[in-house]
Scaffold this active site. Structure first.
Site, PDB file in Angstrom:
ATOM      1  N   HIS A  49       0.860  -1.196   0.000  1.00  0.00           N
ATOM      2  CA  HIS A  49       0.000   0.000   0.000  1.00  0.00           C
ATOM      3  C   HIS A  49       0.892   1.242   0.000  1.00  0.00           C
ATOM      4  O   HIS A  49       1.221   1.792   1.051  1.00  0.00           O
ATOM      5  CB  HIS A  49      -0.899  -0.026   1.234  1.00  0.00           C
ATOM      6  CG  HIS A  49      -2.069   0.903   1.171  1.00  0.00           C
ATOM      7  ND1 HIS A  49      -3.308   0.574   1.678  1.00  0.00           N
ATOM      8  CD2 HIS A  49      -2.212   2.162   0.678  1.00  0.00           C
ATOM      9  CE1 HIS A  49      -4.143   1.578   1.494  1.00  0.00           C
ATOM     10  NE2 HIS A  49      -3.480   2.557   0.897  1.00  0.00           N
ATOM     11  N   HIS A  55       1.270   5.009  -1.811  1.00  0.00           N
ATOM     12  CA  HIS A  55       0.752   6.094  -2.658  1.00  0.00           C
ATOM     13  C   HIS A  55       1.839   7.019  -3.169  1.00  0.00           C
ATOM     14  O   HIS A  55       1.646   7.697  -4.186  1.00  0.00           O
ATOM     15  CB  HIS A  55      -0.260   6.942  -1.877  1.00  0.00           C
ATOM     16  CG  HIS A  55      -1.554   6.270  -1.588  1.00  0.00           C
ATOM     17  ND1 HIS A  55      -2.503   6.033  -2.554  1.00  0.00           N
ATOM     18  CD2 HIS A  55      -2.064   5.780  -0.429  1.00  0.00           C
ATOM     19  CE1 HIS A  55      -3.555   5.433  -2.009  1.00  0.00           C
ATOM     20  NE2 HIS A  55      -3.307   5.267  -0.728  1.00  0.00           N
ATOM     21  N   GLN A  59      -9.915  10.016   0.858  1.00  0.00           N
ATOM     22  CA  GLN A  59     -10.158   9.786  -0.572  1.00  0.00           C
ATOM     23  C   GLN A  59     -11.112  10.846  -1.122  1.00  0.00           C
ATOM     24  O   GLN A  59     -12.087  11.226  -0.472  1.00  0.00           O
ATOM     25  CB  GLN A  59     -10.780   8.402  -0.779  1.00  0.00           C
ATOM     26  CG  GLN A  59      -9.891   7.233  -0.413  1.00  0.00           C
ATOM     27  CD  GLN A  59      -8.950   6.845  -1.542  1.00  0.00           C
ATOM     28  OE1 GLN A  59      -9.091   7.301  -2.676  1.00  0.00           O
ATOM     29  NE2 GLN A  59      -7.993   6.000  -1.226  1.00  0.00           N
ATOM     30  N   ASN A  63      -9.068   1.825  10.262  1.00  0.00           N
ATOM     31  CA  ASN A  63      -9.237   3.131   9.634  1.00  0.00           C
ATOM     32  C   ASN A  63     -10.227   3.062   8.490  1.00  0.00           C
ATOM     33  O   ASN A  63     -10.160   2.167   7.654  1.00  0.00           O
ATOM     34  CB  ASN A  63      -7.890   3.659   9.132  1.00  0.00           C
ATOM     35  CG  ASN A  63      -6.892   3.847  10.263  1.00  0.00           C
ATOM     36  OD1 ASN A  63      -5.860   3.192  10.312  1.00  0.00           O
ATOM     37  ND2 ASN A  63      -7.193   4.732  11.189  1.00  0.00           N
ATOM     38  N   ASP A 111       1.017   2.924   3.699  1.00  0.00           N
ATOM     39  CA  ASP A 111       0.033   3.884   3.183  1.00  0.00           C
ATOM     40  C   ASP A 111       0.728   5.230   2.951  1.00  0.00           C
ATOM     41  O   ASP A 111       0.160   6.292   3.172  1.00  0.00           O
ATOM     42  CB  ASP A 111      -1.138   4.030   4.149  1.00  0.00           C
ATOM     43  CG  ASP A 111      -2.368   4.672   3.517  1.00  0.00           C
ATOM     44  OD1 ASP A 111      -2.364   4.883   2.281  1.00  0.00           O
ATOM     45  OD2 ASP A 111      -3.316   4.983   4.248  1.00  0.00           O
ATOM     46  N   LEU A 153      -6.281  12.591   9.021  1.00  0.00           N
ATOM     47  CA  LEU A 153      -5.116  11.850   8.563  1.00  0.00           C
ATOM     48  C   LEU A 153      -5.304  11.474   7.100  1.00  0.00           C
ATOM     49  O   LEU A 153      -6.378  11.019   6.700  1.00  0.00           O
ATOM     50  CB  LEU A 153      -4.909  10.600   9.407  1.00  0.00           C
ATOM     51  CG  LEU A 153      -4.317  10.812  10.805  1.00  0.00           C
ATOM     52  CD1 LEU A 153      -4.402   9.522  11.614  1.00  0.00           C
ATOM     53  CD2 LEU A 153      -2.879  11.301  10.731  1.00  0.00           C
ATOM     54  N   ALA A 154      -4.250  11.656   6.306  1.00  0.00           N
ATOM     55  CA  ALA A 154      -4.329  11.429   4.856  1.00  0.00           C
ATOM     56  C   ALA A 154      -3.103  10.645   4.422  1.00  0.00           C
ATOM     57  O   ALA A 154      -2.091  11.214   4.020  1.00  0.00           O
ATOM     58  CB  ALA A 154      -4.415  12.763   4.120  1.00  0.00           C
TER      59      ALA A 154
END
Length: 370
Positions: free
Chosen positions: A55, A57, A137, A212, A264, A297-298
């Site tokens: 995961h 990004h 998202q 999450n 993530d 949180l992102a």
């Protein structure tokens, strides 16, 4: 044939000895069995399987949704922190944008770049999510169809797909996606415990960033968290100690036999504080994490070497922490030659000092500067 010497974590336990690799494969190991305490106190480097991150990004200021050379830069950045295998992870976006991104990512999934982790394919995290559990998202959710997913898969290999099983039609899709060779995870979902259990029975294999963006555990409504803790063999979790409290992480470690770590990570991983892109969003790195302007949180700024150290700080042995950062994820994806140091396996090795700081990395036998 090239030789590495040190304290080697093998599937059978620790060896004080040597490992040889040739042509990108481990061809021989030898040494004397030692305890973990002996391995960690010795002066020689600690050799662990390269980390496996399903995961990712972004990193090094780049975002997967940029496509093209961004994926290479991201894979190179994470390789320096010991990640040798990863999945490039998308954000929810309009269909035409996803198509453009996947098409441009295909070369990076086909050929490993010099100095980079192997990108095995795509983790499609959306757009087949619940609009009520978006987290960071963007709101471009849509209902999945087998035809649409397979058309995206034809653009770049989708290895992992996150979906919300409560969306009408999604539960019935899971078995067909599994038959097509895709691994399905449950996430970004407000599904009930019962729907979560039904999704597992239909062939869903795990859960996306456990705790999450999913329905929580309550004693009379156990939600997806309850379904995972009661029934899952695998689930991913973000061990940055921001997304999940250490106590909740310990609960998951006791309940889910092959819980594995993901970062993530976003463009802010390995970068100073400041603004970065996450798909269409602007996210801010501060206080060790990544956040939207409203504080949500992102993704994270985590790297897998720090994930390993965080697990050890919670009391896990290095051997168990290595399983959670390498072998369990590789096994989950059925990558038989990854996630362990054994004859015939890919020569994916992370070398660490006694403080678990990365001192060297091999990806398929290529030595990198950490």
């Amino acid at each position: 044939m090239t030789e590495l010497a040190g304290q080697i974590l093998t599937p059978q336990g620790w060896l004080a000895g040597r490992l040889w690799h040739h042509g990108g494969r481990i061809v021989r190991t030898e040494g004397s069995p030692v305890t973990e305490a002996e391995a960690l106190s010795a002066g020689a480097p600690i050799l662990l399987p390269g980390f496996v991150d399903l995961h990712v990004h972004g990193g090094a200021g780049r975002d997967v949704m940029e496509g093209g050379d961004a994926a290479v830069a991201i894979a190179q950045a994470h390789a320096r922190h010991g990640t040798t295998s990863l999945l490039a992870t998308t954000m929810t976006a309009p269909l035409d944008e996803l198509q453009t991104t996947l098409r441009s990512l295909r070369p990076a999934c086909t050929q490993r770049a010099a100095g980079a982790a192997r990108i095995h394919g795509i983790h499609l995290e959306g757009p087949y999510l619940s609009a009520a559990k978006l987290g960071a998202q963007p709101d471009f959710t849509r209902t999945a169809t087998l035809h649409e997913i397979m058309a995206l898969h034809a653009l770049a290999p989708i290895r992992l797909l996150t979906l919300a099983p409560e969306v009408p039609g999604h539960l019935a899709l899971i078995s067909a996606l599994r038959a097509a060779g895709l691994t399905v995870q449950i996430g970004h979902s407000e599904a009930s415990y019962e729907i979560g259990v039904a999704a597992l029975a239909a062939g869903a294999a795990g859960f996306t960033h456990l705790f999450n963006a999913m329905s929580p555990l309550h004693q009379r409504a156990p939600g997806l968290v309850g379904a995972a803790l009661a029934h899952a063999t695998h689930a991913e979790i973000i061990p940055d100690l921001l997304h999940v409290h250490a106590g909740a992480l310990r609960v998951a470690l006791r309940a889910i036999p092959k819980l594995y770590c993901v970062t993530d990570s976003t463009a802010g991983a390995g970068m100073p504080d400041g603004p970065y892109r996450l798909g269409r969003q602007v996210v801010h790195k501060c206080l060790g994490g990544m956040r939207l302007a409203d504080g949500t949180l992102a993704g994270s700024a985590l790297t897998m070497d720090q994930a390993l150290r965080n697990l050890v700080s919670l009391g896990l042995s290095v051997q168990e922490a290595s399983a959670r950062t390498a072998s369990h994820a590789a096994g989950y994806m059925r990558w038989a030659d990854r996630g362990h140091l054994a004859v015939g396996a890919s020569a994916d090795v992370v070398l660490l000092d006694r403080n678990l700081q990365v001192t060297g990395v091999l990806v398929e036998g290529e030595a990198l500067n950490a």
